[in-house]
Write a protein that holds these residues in place. Structure first.
Motif, mmCIF file in Angstrom:
data_model
loop_
_atom_site.group_PDB
_atom_site.id
_atom_site.type_symbol
_atom_site.label_atom_id
_atom_site.label_comp_id
_atom_site.label_asym_id
_atom_site.label_seq_id
_atom_site.Cartn_x
_atom_site.Cartn_y
_atom_site.Cartn_z
ATOM 1 N N SER A 14 54.475 50.125 44.598
ATOM 2 C CA SER A 14 54.928 50.677 43.316
ATOM 3 C C SER A 14 53.744 51.069 42.441
ATOM 4 C CB SER A 14 55.800 49.651 42.579
ATOM 5 O OG SER A 14 55.053 48.477 42.321
ATOM 6 N N TYR A 15 52.544 50.646 42.785
ATOM 7 C CA TYR A 15 51.348 50.992 42.023
ATOM 8 C C TYR A 15 50.727 52.301 42.496
ATOM 9 C CZ TYR A 15 51.373 46.525 39.652
ATOM 10 O OH TYR A 15 51.710 45.478 38.851
ATOM 11 N N PHE A 56 47.100 38.172 50.852
ATOM 12 C CA PHE A 56 47.828 39.298 50.270
ATOM 13 C C PHE A 56 48.362 38.941 48.881
ATOM 14 C CE2 PHE A 56 51.604 41.907 49.550
ATOM 15 C CZ PHE A 56 51.086 43.171 49.768
ATOM 16 N N THR A 57 48.877 37.726 48.739
ATOM 17 C CA THR A 57 49.400 37.273 47.443
ATOM 18 C C THR A 57 48.296 37.235 46.396
ATOM 19 O OG1 THR A 57 51.104 35.988 48.549
ATOM 20 C CG2 THR A 57 50.643 35.403 46.278
ATOM 21 N N SER A 58 47.132 36.728 46.760
ATOM 22 C CA SER A 58 45.996 36.686 45.831
ATOM 23 C C SER A 58 45.544 38.094 45.459
ATOM 24 C CB SER A 58 44.821 35.924 46.451
ATOM 25 O OG SER A 58 45.149 34.579 46.646
ATOM 26 N N PHE A 59 45.500 38.977 46.438
ATOM 27 C CA PHE A 59 45.100 40.356 46.187
ATOM 28 C C PHE A 59 46.055 41.049 45.212
ATOM 29 C CE2 PHE A 59 45.672 44.861 47.373
ATOM 30 C CZ PHE A 59 44.435 45.346 46.956
ATOM 31 N N THR A 60 47.356 40.954 45.469
ATOM 32 C CA THR A 60 48.308 41.627 44.583
ATOM 33 C C THR A 60 48.304 41.018 43.184
ATOM 34 O OG1 THR A 60 50.135 40.272 45.432
ATOM 35 C CG2 THR A 60 49.820 42.441 46.439
ATOM 36 N N ALA A 61 48.089 39.719 43.075
ATOM 37 C CA ALA A 61 47.984 39.099 41.746
ATOM 38 C C ALA A 61 46.776 39.639 40.997
ATOM 39 C CB ALA A 61 47.900 37.571 41.876
ATOM 40 N N GLY A 62 45.660 39.828 41.699
ATOM 41 C CA GLY A 62 44.469 40.386 41.073
ATOM 42 C C GLY A 62 44.668 41.822 40.615
ATOM 43 N N VAL A 63 45.386 42.613 41.422
ATOM 44 C CA VAL A 63 45.684 43.995 41.040
ATOM 45 C C VAL A 63 46.551 44.018 39.783
ATOM 46 C CG1 VAL A 63 46.929 46.093 41.717
ATOM 47 C CG2 VAL A 63 45.433 44.939 43.357
ATOM 48 N N LYS A 64 47.614 43.225 39.777
ATOM 49 C CA LYS A 64 48.518 43.196 38.637
ATOM 50 C C LYS A 64 47.827 42.724 37.367
ATOM 51 C CE LYS A 64 52.705 42.420 41.315
ATOM 52 N NZ LYS A 64 53.800 41.490 41.612
ATOM 53 N N ALA A 65 46.859 41.813 37.499
ATOM 54 C CA ALA A 65 46.149 41.285 36.331
ATOM 55 C C ALA A 65 44.987 42.188 35.902
ATOM 56 C CB ALA A 65 45.610 39.890 36.643
ATOM 57 N N GLY A 66 44.721 43.254 36.662
ATOM 58 C CA GLY A 66 43.636 44.157 36.316
ATOM 59 C C GLY A 66 42.252 43.572 36.579
ATOM 60 N N GLU A 67 42.168 42.611 37.471
ATOM 61 C CA GLU A 67 40.921 41.895 37.729
ATOM 62 C C GLU A 67 40.011 42.598 38.741
ATOM 63 O OE1 GLU A 67 42.353 38.141 39.070
ATOM 64 O OE2 GLU A 67 42.871 37.465 37.048
ATOM 65 N N LEU A 68 40.485 43.638 39.392
ATOM 66 C CA LEU A 68 39.706 44.236 40.466
ATOM 67 C C LEU A 68 39.001 45.532 40.077
ATOM 68 C CD1 LEU A 68 42.197 43.559 43.364
ATOM 69 C CD2 LEU A 68 40.249 42.188 42.634
#
Length: 71
Positions: A14-15, A56-68
């Motif tokens: 969805s991103y 994968f869960t850690s990666f998507t959480a980082g994307v959603k939080a704008g951390e990457l």
């Protein structure tokens, strides 16, 4: 990286925002293997990354939080 497992149901992120930089994933595969296949939607016959569910869960959480950041 591996070749694509057969009979996967691919879901576009969805991103992706229809901007051409699209990632697809096959979430149902995690139930039987503990991994989530990820691929570039522009190259569906190309390589597939099989990520452990926790990675994968850690990666998507980082994307959603704008951390990457951005490319």
């Amino acid at each position: 990286m591996t070749t694509e497992p057969k009979n996967l149901h691919w879901v576009k992120s969805s991103y992706s925002n229809n901007g051409g930089s699209c990632v697809e994933w096959a979430p149902a595969h995690a139930t039987t293997t503990g991994t989530i296949p990820v691929r570039d939607s522009k190259n569906p016959s190309g390589p597939v990354l099989n990520l452990p569910v926790n990675a994968f869960t850690s990666f998507t959480a980082g994307v959603k939080a704008g951390e990457l950041g951005t490319a």
